[in-house]
Design an enzyme around this catalytic site. Structure first.
Site, PDB file in Angstrom:
ATOM      1  N   LYS A 179       0.810  -1.329   0.031  1.00  0.00           N
ATOM      2  CA  LYS A 179       0.091   0.108  -0.032  1.00  0.00           C
ATOM      3  C   LYS A 179       0.751   1.198   0.001  1.00  0.00           C
ATOM      4  CE  LYS A 179      -3.257   2.967   0.800  1.00  0.00           C
ATOM      5  NZ  LYS A 179      -4.118   3.655  -0.253  1.00  0.00           N
ATOM      6  N   LYS A 248       1.294  11.790   5.090  1.00  0.00           N
ATOM      7  CA  LYS A 248       1.533  10.733   6.039  1.00  0.00           C
ATOM      8  C   LYS A 248       2.153   9.381   5.322  1.00  0.00           C
ATOM      9  CE  LYS A 248      -1.449   7.925   6.613  1.00  0.00           C
ATOM     10  NZ  LYS A 248      -2.645   6.711   6.600  1.00  0.00           N
TER      11      LYS A 248
END
Ligand code: NAD
Length: 312
Positions: A179, A248
């Site tokens: 991911k 992030k």
């Protein structure tokens, strides 16, 4: 076997969409979010409110987790009022949050010690014309899964409520790893598209012209056609996927690169651009806001394109 009782921790952009699908599919859902308004929104959809993540675990056999970052996952899973404090042996936790692989492995180990099954199962994508939250809304997303293979098999009926594709990628942490790599690419695609459209606008070319032409050139990408284009067309800069979350993800990819000794030159550039957007107060906007941010640096608005005057 009786129907598994299902719970959800984290009711933000993604969690609200999942709550709707889970209630529609299973008829009931026990939910929790730190923010009371978000919990109430899920109750409005038909969920039963828990008073903590622990409360969700006490009431459920299968728990989905959709939280913003590693500290939130560690707190909601391992904290005093967290999922593992309330989960019985045999409970399955499917964590769709995007975190670093070390966080996934830490939670997996703590869960295993309590007899709880834990998958890192972050999400991305969607149907043609509906990536990101549109994919979550349409229940067409892809899952990238790490953990035990038998737990992955058990999770499939739940994954099928929310998405269309799931990839088993190996032991705990591998879903999170893939991911982060996926979002490294997506976040850079976004910045490259933004820069290109600002340059086009400065040269007097409408965004719509570029979208039409690029559909048949080497510039075409899934990001361009399925995320950037629909949002730019409808002037939709509400998250979606926020600048804060994209930042992030690049930061976590940067950490992974450092751990593995891989220089990530372009990723680190993306960290800087998204950080500059956050410093400008744009953290809550969708990441396609970059087309207006970079336009601002250039004194160019892609929605106010002026054809160059060639008469003089
Ligand atoms: P969000 O910020 O909208 O929602 C997160 C929710 O978690 C908030 O409602 C917050 O109040 C809640 N929360 C935070 N800490 C908590 C805690 N300790 N206990 C209970 N609730 C807590 O984020 P989102 O957009 O829904 O994304 C969730 C995750 O999915 C993120 O990790 C993100 O990177 C990932 N993701 C999001 C998208 C997207 O399109 N939004 C796409 C793919 C992946």
């Amino acid at each position: 076997m009786a129907t598994e009782r299902i719970g959800l921790v984290g009711l933000g952009v993604i969690g609200q969409l999942y709550a709707g699908h889970l209630i529609a599919a299973r008829g009931a859902l026990v939910a929790y979010d730190l923010v009371p308004e978000r919990l109430q929104a899920a109750v409005g959809l038909g969920a039963t409110a828990a008073t903590s993540a622990k409360g969700v675990a006490e009431a459920c056999d299968v728990i989905l987790v959709a939280l913003p970052n590693p500290p939130a996952v560690l707190s909601a899973m391992l904290g005093e009022d967290g999922v593992l404090a309330g989960a019985r042996s045999g409970t399955m936790v499917i964590d769709v949050s995007t975190v670093d692989p070390d966080t996934s492995r830490q939670v997996y180990a703590a869960a295993r010690d309590r007899g709880v099954d834990y998958l890192d199962a972050p999400v991305s994508g969607g149907a043609p014309g509906g990536a990101g939250t549109d994919g979550a809304r349409a229940a067409t997303i892809s899952f990238m899964v790490g953990g035990d293979p038998d737990v992955f098999e058990r999770a499939k009926p739940t994954l099928a409520i929310l998405g269309k594709r799931w990839f088993y990628l190996g032991p705990s942490g591998m879903g999170s790893t893939v991911k982060l790599i996926s979002n490294l690419m997506a976040g850079l695609h976004n910045l490259v598209a933004s820069e290109a459209f600002v340059l086009g606008a400065a040269a007097g070319i409408e965004p719509e012209t570029l979208l039409e032409v690029f559909d048949g050139t080497d510039a075409k990408s899934f990001w361009l056609t399925d995320y950037f284009a629909p949002r730019v067309r409808r002037r939709d800069f509400k998250p979606g996927f926020s600048v804060d979350l994209q930042y992030k993800d690049h930061r976590l990819a940067s950490d992974l690169g450092r751990q593995l000794g891989v220089p990530l030159l372009f990723n680190d550039l993306a960290v800087g651009v998204y950080q500059a957007m956050r410093a400008s107060g744009l953290g809550d906007y969708d990441l396609v806001e970059s087309v207006r941010f970079l336009g601002g640096l250039a004194g160019t608005d892609i929605y106010e394109v002026r054809r160059p005057d060639r008469s003089t």
